[in-house]
Design a protein around this motif. Structure first.
Motif: not given
Length: 103
Positions: A55-59, A61
């Motif tokens: 699942s895509p990891q939140e980068s 900001d």
């Protein structure tokens, strides 16, 4: 009799003998039915596991796209470290230009 006729007679006798040989009866082999729930379950598990692990990891900001760190000497001959955050590069300076001017 010539040789061709002898060969034809020989193979005709062999063919007649071969036709009298009885072939054994082989039992019919029943194909096993595949339990379809097993491969479908494995495929579903791999699919769900793939969605879980990949699942895509939140980068995090980032506020600025560019961070410029410069070392400058002030009027008292002290060195200052200046850190600037910018959205773009307005001036590009080669990394070796300081070698030409400072040394």
């Amino acid at each position: 009799m010539d040789n061709d006729q002898l060969l034809r007679d020989f193979f005709a006798e062999m063919k007649a003998k071969d036709q009298k040989i009885k072939t054994p009866e082989f039992p019919e082999v029943k194909a096993r039915s595949i339990n379809w729930w097993l491969p479908i379950g494995i495929a579903a598990t791999l699919l769900l596991g793939g969605f879980y692990f990949f699942s895509p990891q939140e980068s995090p900001d980032t506020s600025a796209d560019l961070l410029i760190i410069t070392l400058q000497e002030n009027e008292y001959s002290q060195q200052e470290l200046i850190i600037e955050e910018k959205d773009y590069i307005d001036v590009w300076e080669s990394t070796t230009t300081s070698l030409l001017t400072d040394f």
